[in-house]
Structure formats: C-alpha cells, structure tokens
Design a protein around this motif. Sequence first.
Motif, PDB file in Angstrom:
ATOM      1  N   TYR B  57      28.944 -30.989  90.157  1.00 12.52           N
ATOM      2  CA  TYR B  57      30.048 -31.179  89.216  1.00 12.52           C
ATOM      3  C   TYR B  57      30.420 -32.647  88.972  1.00 12.52           C
ATOM      4  CZ  TYR B  57      34.426 -29.841  86.865  1.00 12.52           C
ATOM      5  OH  TYR B  57      35.445 -29.658  85.959  1.00 12.52           O
ATOM      6  N   PRO B  58      30.468 -33.504  90.016  1.00 16.27           N
ATOM      7  CA  PRO B  58      30.883 -34.891  89.755  1.00 16.27           C
ATOM      8  C   PRO B  58      29.999 -35.609  88.730  1.00 16.27           C
ATOM      9  CG  PRO B  58      30.957 -34.462  92.098  1.00 16.27           C
ATOM     10  CD  PRO B  58      30.311 -33.270  91.466  1.00 16.27           C
ATOM     11  N   GLU B  59      28.785 -35.146  88.547  1.00 15.98           N
ATOM     12  CA  GLU B  59      27.880 -35.809  87.595  1.00 15.98           C
ATOM     13  C   GLU B  59      28.497 -35.937  86.210  1.00 15.98           C
ATOM     14  OE1 GLU B  59      23.936 -33.699  89.575  1.00 15.98           O
ATOM     15  OE2 GLU B  59      24.407 -33.329  87.467  1.00 15.98           O
ATOM     16  N   MET B  60      29.295 -34.979  85.833  1.00 14.03           N
ATOM     17  CA  MET B  60      29.770 -34.909  84.443  1.00 14.03           C
ATOM     18  C   MET B  60      31.086 -35.637  84.221  1.00 14.03           C
ATOM     19  SD  MET B  60      27.525 -33.492  82.917  1.00 14.03           S
ATOM     20  CE  MET B  60      28.228 -33.165  81.320  1.00 14.03           C
ATOM     21  N   ILE B  61      31.673 -36.162  85.269  1.00 12.27           N
ATOM     22  CA  ILE B  61      33.083 -36.547  85.155  1.00 12.27           C
ATOM     23  C   ILE B  61      33.310 -38.051  84.991  1.00 12.27           C
ATOM     24  CG2 ILE B  61      35.325 -36.326  86.290  1.00 12.27           C
ATOM     25  CD1 ILE B  61      34.173 -33.696  85.300  1.00 12.27           C
ATOM     26  N   GLY B  62      32.447 -38.865  85.554  1.00 10.79           N
ATOM     27  CA  GLY B  62      32.686 -40.310  85.467  1.00 10.79           C
ATOM     28  C   GLY B  62      32.139 -40.949  84.191  1.00 10.79           C
ATOM     29  N   SER B  63      32.509 -42.134  83.910  1.00 11.59           N
ATOM     30  CA  SER B  63      33.409 -42.980  84.727  1.00 11.59           C
ATOM     31  C   SER B  63      34.303 -43.819  83.812  1.00 11.59           C
ATOM     32  CB  SER B  63      32.623 -43.904  85.648  1.00 11.59           C
ATOM     33  OG  SER B  63      31.882 -44.798  84.885  1.00 11.59           O
ATOM     34  N   GLY B  64      34.928 -44.835  84.377  1.00 12.45           N
ATOM     35  CA  GLY B  64      35.933 -45.589  83.627  1.00 12.45           C
ATOM     36  C   GLY B  64      35.648 -47.080  83.541  1.00 12.45           C
ATOM     37  N   VAL B  65      36.608 -47.783  82.927  1.00 13.82           N
ATOM     38  CA  VAL B  65      36.466 -49.217  82.662  1.00 13.82           C
ATOM     39  C   VAL B  65      37.841 -49.870  82.716  1.00 13.82           C
ATOM     40  CG1 VAL B  65      36.532 -48.714  80.170  1.00 13.82           C
ATOM     41  CG2 VAL B  65      35.737 -50.931  80.944  1.00 13.82           C
ATOM     42  N   ALA B  66      37.882 -51.132  83.150  1.00 15.36           N
ATOM     43  CA  ALA B  66      39.139 -51.885  83.143  1.00 15.36           C
ATOM     44  C   ALA B  66      38.981 -53.136  82.295  1.00 15.36           C
ATOM     45  CB  ALA B  66      39.536 -52.284  84.564  1.00 15.36           C
ATOM     46  N   LEU B  67      39.987 -53.390  81.466  1.00 18.71           N
ATOM     47  CA  LEU B  67      40.075 -54.659  80.743  1.00 18.71           C
ATOM     48  C   LEU B  67      41.243 -55.427  81.359  1.00 18.71           C
ATOM     49  CD1 LEU B  67      39.609 -53.577  76.995  1.00 18.71           C
ATOM     50  CD2 LEU B  67      37.898 -54.078  78.732  1.00 18.71           C
ATOM     51  N   PHE B  68      40.968 -56.551  81.949  1.00 18.99           N
ATOM     52  CA  PHE B  68      42.016 -57.301  82.641  1.00 18.99           C
ATOM     53  C   PHE B  68      41.592 -58.760  82.745  1.00 18.99           C
ATOM     54  CE2 PHE B  68      40.374 -57.776  87.140  1.00 18.99           C
ATOM     55  CZ  PHE B  68      39.108 -57.279  86.894  1.00 18.99           C
ATOM     56  N   ASP B  69      42.538 -59.637  82.892  1.00 22.87           N
ATOM     57  CA  ASP B  69      42.239 -61.066  82.969  1.00 22.87           C
ATOM     58  C   ASP B  69      42.170 -61.460  84.433  1.00 22.87           C
ATOM     59  OD1 ASP B  69      43.854 -64.064  81.573  1.00 22.87           O
ATOM     60  OD2 ASP B  69      41.934 -63.761  82.610  1.00 22.87           O
ATOM     61  N   TYR B  70      40.997 -61.392  85.011  1.00 19.29           N
ATOM     62  CA  TYR B  70      40.915 -61.609  86.453  1.00 19.29           C
ATOM     63  C   TYR B  70      41.009 -63.082  86.831  1.00 19.29           C
ATOM     64  CZ  TYR B  70      36.202 -63.565  87.210  1.00 19.29           C
ATOM     65  OH  TYR B  70      35.100 -64.397  87.269  1.00 19.29           O
ATOM     66  N   ASP B  71      40.662 -63.972  85.872  1.00 17.09           N
ATOM     67  CA  ASP B  71      40.667 -65.408  86.199  1.00 17.09           C
ATOM     68  C   ASP B  71      41.804 -66.156  85.512  1.00 17.09           C
ATOM     69  OD1 ASP B  71      37.805 -66.103  83.984  1.00 17.09           O
ATOM     70  OD2 ASP B  71      39.680 -65.035  83.695  1.00 17.09           O
ATOM     71  N   ASN B  72      42.734 -65.405  84.913  1.00 20.38           N
ATOM     72  CA  ASN B  72      43.938 -66.001  84.302  1.00 20.38           C
ATOM     73  C   ASN B  72      43.614 -67.125  83.310  1.00 20.38           C
ATOM     74  OD1 ASN B  72      45.828 -64.336  85.414  1.00 20.38           O
ATOM     75  ND2 ASN B  72      46.360 -65.697  87.113  1.00 20.38           N
ATOM     76  N   ASP B  73      42.548 -66.889  82.556  1.00 17.61           N
ATOM     77  CA  ASP B  73      42.224 -67.903  81.539  1.00 17.61           C
ATOM     78  C   ASP B  73      42.625 -67.447  80.138  1.00 17.61           C
ATOM     79  OD1 ASP B  73      38.642 -67.214  80.994  1.00 17.61           O
ATOM     80  OD2 ASP B  73      40.410 -65.925  81.100  1.00 17.61           O
ATOM     81  N   GLY B  74      43.382 -66.352  80.087  1.00 17.35           N
ATOM     82  CA  GLY B  74      43.942 -65.925  78.809  1.00 17.35           C
ATOM     83  C   GLY B  74      43.090 -64.965  78.010  1.00 17.35           C
ATOM     84  N   ASP B  75      41.926 -64.595  78.537  1.00 30.72           N
ATOM     85  CA  ASP B  75      41.164 -63.583  77.812  1.00 30.72           C
ATOM     86  C   ASP B  75      40.773 -62.449  78.758  1.00 30.72           C
ATOM     87  OD1 ASP B  75      38.372 -65.893  77.591  1.00 30.72           O
ATOM     88  OD2 ASP B  75      38.995 -64.619  79.269  1.00 30.72           O
ATOM     89  N   LEU B  76      40.413 -61.362  78.159  1.00 32.95           N
ATOM     90  CA  LEU B  76      40.173 -60.147  78.924  1.00 32.95           C
ATOM     91  C   LEU B  76      38.745 -60.089  79.454  1.00 32.95           C
ATOM     92  CD1 LEU B  76      41.927 -57.565  76.581  1.00 32.95           C
ATOM     93  CD2 LEU B  76      42.705 -58.250  78.846  1.00 32.95           C
TER      94      LEU B  76
END
Lengths: 567, 580
Positions: B57-76
């Motif tokens: 069952y887990p085969e069909m369920i994933g997955s996701g993504v994050a958009l975030f500014d990890y280096d605080n340079d103002g872009d995602l």
Amino acid sequence: MTRTAPLLFVIVFALSLCAFGPLSAGGASSPREPEAHEKLMEVPEPNLTGVDLPVQTQIQSAEKALTATLNLHAAVGAEKAKAFGYLGEIYQAYGFDDAATACYANAAKLAPLAFRWHYYLAYLHEKRGDSKLAASEYQRALSLKPHDAITMLRLGNLELDLNEFTLAKSYLGNPLVRQTAPGAALSGLGKIALAEHRYQDALKCFTEALKSDPHASSIHYHLAKAYRALGDFQNMDANLRDRGETEPVVRDPLLEEIDRLKQSRIDLWKRGNVAMHEERFADAVAAYEQMVELKPSDPIGYIYLAQALAATGEIQRALDQYKRALQLDPHNAIVHYNMGILYTQAKSDEMAITHFRAAIRYDPEMVATHFDLANLLMRRGKDEEAGLEYGIVVSAEPQNSLAPLMQAMAAVHAGAYSQARSLLEEALRRLPSDPDMANALARILAAAPDPKVRDEPRALKNIQTLIQTEQGMDFETGVTLGMALAAVGRFKDAADCQINMIHELQAAGRSDLAKLLQEDLVRYQRNEACRRPWAGDDPIFTPVIRKSQPAAQAISEQPDTDSKREN
Amino acid sequence: MRISRRDFVKLGIAAGVSGAGILRAAPAEAEEIFTDRTRESGIDFVHFNGMSGKHYYPEMIGSGVALFDYDNDGDLDIFLVQGSMLGPNNDRSQTVFRPEGLLRGRLYRNDSIRHADGSCTLKFTDVTQESGLDVRGYGMGVAAADFNNDGWVDLYVTNFGHNQMWRNNGNGTFTDVTRESGTDVSGWSCSAAFLDYDRDGWLDLFVGNYVDFRFSDQKKCLSASGAEDYCGPLSFNPLPNRLFRNRRDGTFEDVTASSRIGSESGGALGVTCADFNGDGWMDIYVANDKRPNQLWVNQRDGTFKNEGLAAGCALDQDGIPQSGMGVDSGDVLGRGFEDLVVTNLAGEYADLFLNNGQGWFDDASFQSGLAAATRPYTGFGMGLLDYDNDGQLDLLVVNGAIKAVEEQVRNRSLFPYGQPKLLLHNTGNGHFENVSNRAGASFSFLEVSRGLAFGDLDNDGDTDAVVVNNSGPARLLINNVGHRKPWIGFRMVGEKHHRDMLGTRVAVFRRGAPTLWRRVHQDGSYCSSSDPRVLFGLGDFPEVTKVQAHWVSGHVEEWTGLRVGKYTELREGSGIPIKI
C-alpha cells in the motif's frame, strides 16, 4: 489466433456486413458505404492478466457468442444488439467499463428503441463522473420508457448535482418514483429543500424518508443539517449520534441483473460478507466454500470460511479450515489469533495460549493478541505473566484505559498492592479522567492490607471527587466510598452508606449484589476497616475473552471503490 | 524486461510530447498559464516508490515537497521527498523500475538569476551532499518551519517508518535532531503541520498518521475481475495523530493524550491549520481517508475538541465519509472567512465547505461547479491560489489514480494510474470554471501526481508550483500570467524572533474594492510545505489603502503606504496597533 485478432476481426467483419449487405438472388450486390448510423465503435479489449479463471471463461464465452452472432448472415440488428449488450453486461460486471461502454453504444445503435442499453450507458457515464452525458442518456432511456421510476430517480439526483433544482424536483416528486423508492425520493427532495434554504420543508422530507426507510441511517445527517440551520442544536446532536452510512434502499432490477452475472472471488467474498452481516451464516459458508474452490492455494478463502463456520457454531470445522490456512501460510498471525479465540471458546485454554503466543511471535505488534492472552492468563491465575502482557498493551496504546486497569488488577491478584498503586497512578497521569482507574486507585488507597500503600484521607477525597464528577454513585464507587469512610474512622457513615446501597439494590431486584455488601457492613458495624479491596472471586479477576474473531486480512474492498451511488 | 527509472522517464516524457496515447490535446506554449521549466532549471528528481508487484500500500501514497528559504537569501529552495526499497526482502533487482543513485531526499538551492529587465533565469543546484541532509527511509511528506526560533527554517520529514526532525544550522547544513527533539513518530505519517496552538510564540507540531500497514499482515485486495490491485484504507486500522508542544528549548512534549488529539483516529492524509471559528486561536482540520474528516477546535486550554460533524465539514453532502487526501483553507468567497477544500477519489468529488465565519460550514461542492469538474479524478495535492492575480482564489489540483485505469492497463502500462491535472478559475460568487485546457502542456500529462507545493519561485509576483509524481519526475510549473496584474506581497515575521508567523491573517484594503484576506501558512495540500509569504493579486483595483495583520498572539496592527509590486517584510510590533 490470438485474443486480439477475433475481436478486431469481428469489428471489421461487422462493418463490412454493414457496407456490403446481403447478396441478391441474381448475383453479387455492389458494395455500398455504411450508413452513418450503422458505424459501430471499436470495442477495446480488456487486459485479462490476473483475472479469475471463471471470469476469463465467462468473458471469452460472451466474446465468442458476439463473434458468432455477427458472423451470421441472418442476424438482424436486434440480435446483434443483444449480443453486444450481453458482452457489455459481462464487462460491466467485472469493472471493464470502457469496453462495456463501447458495447452498449453499439447495442444502442443497432437497437435504438431498446431501453436497457441507453440505461446502462447512462449509468456508466454517471459512474465516470460525466453528469451531462449521463443525464442525456437517461433522458433518452426515459423517452423509451416514460414511466420507469428508477430512471427518473437517477435523473432527479443527477439534475440535483447539476443544480437544476426545478428539473430535479419534477423527477423526484413524480408519484411513481415516490412509490417505488420513497426513501430515496424524499431524501432527494429534502436535499433540494436544504439547498434552497427551505429548512422546514427539508425536515419534513427527511423525516418522512426515514419513516419509510428506517434503516437508511445516512438520513440522520441531513436531518442534523436541517436542525442546525434552524438553530435546534439538541436535535442536531441527537441526529448526529444516530448518523450512519446506510443510504436509502433503491432496488434497481437492471443492476441486479449485472450482479447476478458475477462469479469472481471478490463477488463471492462480498456475497459471503453480506450473508454474514445479515446472519445468514449457512449462505456465507456456501459462498466462502466456492471461494476456496476457485483458488485452493489461497489461505484467505479458508480464513473466511472458518469465520463463517464458527458463526454457525461449528467450532471444530472452523478450526480445521484455519489449520488448512496455516498449512499454506504457517506464519499467519491472524489465523493463530483466531484459533486462540476458538480454542478459548472450546475451553482448550492451553491450545489457546499456544496459538496466542504464536500470533505474537509472528506479529508482536498485534495488540489485541497481547490483551486477550493477558485476559486468558489472568483467568488461569497466572498473574505475573498476565501483568507483563497487559504492560505491552499499555506501551503500545497509551490511550487504552482498560489495559492499565487490568495490569493493576493482575498485580492486586498477586498481592502486589504497591505495584498496583504505582501502575494506576502512572496511568492516571496519562488519562486523568478515567473513572474506573480512579475508583480502583481510591480502593487500594483505602483498603490495601499494607499500611505503607494506604493513604486513607486521599482515598476518601478521591472517591468523593469521582462521585461528584460522575454525578452519582454506582455499585463499584459505592463500595469504595464505604471502604474509604471506614478507613478514616467514620464507621457509622460507612455502615449507613452500605445499608443505603443494600436497600436500593434490593428494591431494584439485585439481591445478588446486595449480598456482597453484607460482609463489609458487619465489619463497619464492628468499627473495623476493610483490608481487602476486592474479594478473591471478584469478576474483575476473570475477564471475559471475546467470542467473535476479528475481521481477517482481506480480500478487501476495491481500492477505488465504485461510486457509492451504485446500489 | 527490466526498465530503469531514466528509461521510464524518457518514455513518459517522449510519449507526452508525441501524444502517443498518454497525452491529451495540449495548448501552444504561448497561451500557457503555467510552463513546465523542470529540465532547464536543473531539477532532475525522479521519485522511486519501490514497487515490486506485491501491491504494498505505501507504494501509492508518497510523496511530498517543501518550498522554503533554507539559506535566507530571499528566494525559495526546494526539498523533494524520496521513497526507497519496500518490503522485508527488499532487493533492487525485484523492483519494477530500477532506481538510480542514492535514494534519499534532495535539496535544491535556488540560484536563479534575476536580470535587469525583470526576467529570471531559473537555476537550481543540488546541494544535498553539502547540506548534510541524509534523509533516507520511505519518505512521505515534509513540513518546513523554524521550530527553535533561531531565524533559520528547519525541516520535519514524515515517513513510512520513523519521522525525522532536521535542524537548520544556519550555515547551509542541517543536523538530525529527531531524538533530542522528542519528535520521533514511528508508523506511517503523511502530512505534518507546524502551528502555534498555545500562542506562546513557539511553533508546535501536528503529525498526521495514516493507517497501520504491516508487511507481516499484507492484505490481498482484488478488483471486480479478481485481478490483484492495491487495498484501500478501510483494510487497515487508522493510527492516532500526534501533537507535540514546543518546550522552547529545542525539545517537544508529546501532548497527544492530554490535548485529546489522540482520542479519535481517522487515517489522516491532509492537514491545514487556521482559526476556523474566528476566536483567535488556531484550529486543525484533518482530511481522513474513508473516515469522517476532523475539525479539531482549539478549546484554549491546551485541549481540542473534534467538531467536524456538527460543523458540517466531516462528510459529503450525503453524509458519507470520503477519501480525503489533499486539503486547503482560504477565503474562497472573499468574505474574510477560512473556507475549506478537500480532494477525494474518482467517483467522489472535491468538497468545498464554505465557512459562516464561526466555524460552521455549508457544502457548496455542487453549486460551485467543483464537484462536476473533479468527479472523474483522484485528487491529491491541491491548493487555493490566485494564479491570475485577479483577487479571487482559484484552485489547482494534481491527480493520480489509486485504482488501475482500464485504458492504461490495456496499453500494458507498467504503472497504469496516470491522470491529468486540473486548474479551476474562481469566477466570483463561489463558482469555479475549468480552465485546464489553457493551463499548460504538463497539465495534460497522465501522471500519478501526489505532492504539490506553492510559492513564488522566481519572485516575480505570481504563484508557481512544484509537483511530485509518484514513480515519476518532479515538475516545476512556472506561472506566466499572474505578474501581469498588480500585486503586493508580505513576509510576516515575529517581533522577538525573525521567523514566519504561521497562522497570521493578513488583510489588504483596496480603494473601491472588497478587502482581501490571506493567511500565513506552510501547511495544506498533500504531504507538502509551501511558501509562507502571502501574495495578494489586486486585480483591477491596485490602490492599497492599508494592510492589517491579525497575529497569532492576538495583536492586530496596521500599516499604510506600502508599495505594490514587491514583497515587504512586516515585523510584529512595527505597525500601528489596532483594537478590534
């Protein structure tokens, strides 16, 4: 010849028959272009990989029948339509909706005045989510059979979905529809009234719908919505409590015909499940036996058959089926667990324990097994082992309030009152509002034989708080109150409490319970505190093992269940 | 025949371009609302689901993504969640698609170049190695937020297995602090959300748990014809969700029991947090699969109460639980209330629940046109976004079946679950129009889409999207149209701690037009985490008279004179306080 070839051949041949017409007496006729209305759709060929053998046979047989009909020079349009239609029904029965749609489209073309093909076409469009096409086909069907109540009902619901309330009302309000499927029709009219904010009308419709179909528990949700809109929150809550998922019954003869065609394992399984639900256990056994026959190498059939046999009371036969399942799948924890349950019923406790332990070996995280094993061990006086098993349940399910209580009781039964007290205190930190644990702790604090474990003032405070929170006393809390009062030296109050309870129980016809209070009453009247929180034969020390087996691993519902509007 | 991931991707993309049975009619690129710029941007992520023909069952369920500014340079930047091998005897040679390279989540740093003429050359660099993010395991979802208030956005990754908390060290690297933070959850978690439910200024964590799937208890599920297929959620017991309270010292306390969040389990797939009843406290809405959805209303004393049924947002209009996967909340009707949208299975329909302002909802799925547009599809990731900046929240849904699609089975597809994407334009008055045929070529690809995150990747003032496809390539969908209309955007940060103040509601007042309301959030959609900045399309009324922030702390402030056409950072405490 491959499977692909015959159908393609059929289509080409069918088209050519249309193109070339019958030979005239005097010689070859000249070829003619097929009329537009005679052009048939290509029927896409389903992939039968992995499909049950009887289903494959059924499909191939219907395909051959179609080929044969189309090959017949003498076959007229209606016969060809019937052959396409029958194949469509078989495809639809097994979920090959694209192929079924093409077959029905061809059938409808060849026999445009035949109601059923338009009806099935409409149904499949509806299932696919194409409401407009579905409505159009239902209307065509209705034009051929103007008094068909089920078609009107489906059209009414479709128009409701398309926000065409006037049209929807005309169909759902039709007297024939109201007569054939009153629950569904009234429910539909109620939904229209809700959408139009006519809440009193909605209430009326839903109430009548429920009266005509009392098992349609989903109607309670609509009632709740109507009451909410009217600000009647009490009735809203009541209906939400009664809410279920059973929709109003709609007997659709054409869909029932499709159902009767089904021979796959999942259909046998469903048939068996319905029979189990309706307590027609013999029918369930029959269906599951067929399932086993279809695939004797699959343990699932045996598991379901065993459950059905157990339900009929045939424990030994059920155990035999489980044993067969184990032959095929020796590490199946659920089978071991179910056998544990059955052996318990058959009073073969040692066998039950063996199988519970096997279930745990193969699936240590199956919490129910630990719990039932613990109960069984407790019944057999193996308190320490029971305590360990209860402890596993406590760790796995922090929200489970019964497990920590029983773990404490196992400790009590073993005389380990200090441990019991600690366990309950820990559990109550997690689940502070559990009344049974609170009562048990209060009783230990009041009446444990070891003075180091007792805390009499706290016991009294706790039990009084509990009684206040629960807005009254029951038998168990009453007994605890008596113990706590006596424990702090208020013997007269304890005795009065006991006497009052005895009188109430006797008045309620429960002299059996009243009798249990006599011993402590005598003690209190002698100004003695109780030093035994529970009698040795208190039922708490012989917990009941469940009778029914849990749902086995499935054949489960289809992963993308068919539209719930399919009745 | 063994097929490698790359081969399959090439086949898929080739088929998509040639239209060989996988592609529907696609519009010309010039008219596209969104353009797929994945390849040129440098994103080369392909999801691996570990399928081996056993229908786990887990085969069909994933997955996701994050958009975030990890280096605080103002872009995602982008973090993509990866799957891995599945099953007790996991062996790469047994998988249907052979994976290439290391199987772990990937971090792409946004190195896009903004030119003087305003155009942007998109460029993303895979910095997974140097970041220290060694995210292995069977990944499901991700939530991104600054949990320790140090000004750097952290990551919480959910798995089939053990979840992980990755602390951003502020120097381009991350550290696994799962154990010390106390946020390990073992089982099967999908969507997670950060929220400040107790208004103490520190982000707490809600983790949505799905069902109790075990390899030892593998169930066999059959289609109508008896062929094996994936099971559904009702074949398994639901797992309880978890709530973790931030102790403000880098650790969390599991308050699942005491908060009562754990008292009801439903099989959670999607989650969105907002103040649904307008009392100033954050509530939690959970989309459950085939069990009633839950509306956990904050009781303001550390506990929650599930009022989903009474509120009218737990079931469909027939009172039946649906297969809730993706979820989002936002002001659909422009009344200032948090409405709800939930995606469901094909044969069901997406729900639109309109909020009356007090946390009670009316089902407008059919009246809005949403039901008709979504019924043929199984929707996962989704979100309310104003793609054309006309001031109305539109809807983007990415789809992918759970039940094998008959036509694709016939065509011998190895993964016959593909479906197109949907873009629905809000025409006003709560009605949606299907504009998918203008959305872009990639919308017509039949893919098994799951995660979807939104954000302004090129900082041009419109909302872009990143899609994760199960067993397929990630897609970067760049918005071509929104920035043509006036817009204004904000980053809402705390007074004491420079972090995004999730849950804050922002109102933009325009001259001659209704007020626009948006919410600062990273949650919603499916297993994904979006840009927490708020972006307002101003439509035909570009004159902004004032901006108001309703902070989670309860304070309300206003600003005037803010410039249109740019992002402005608004710090709590920097505005004019307002008493409401």
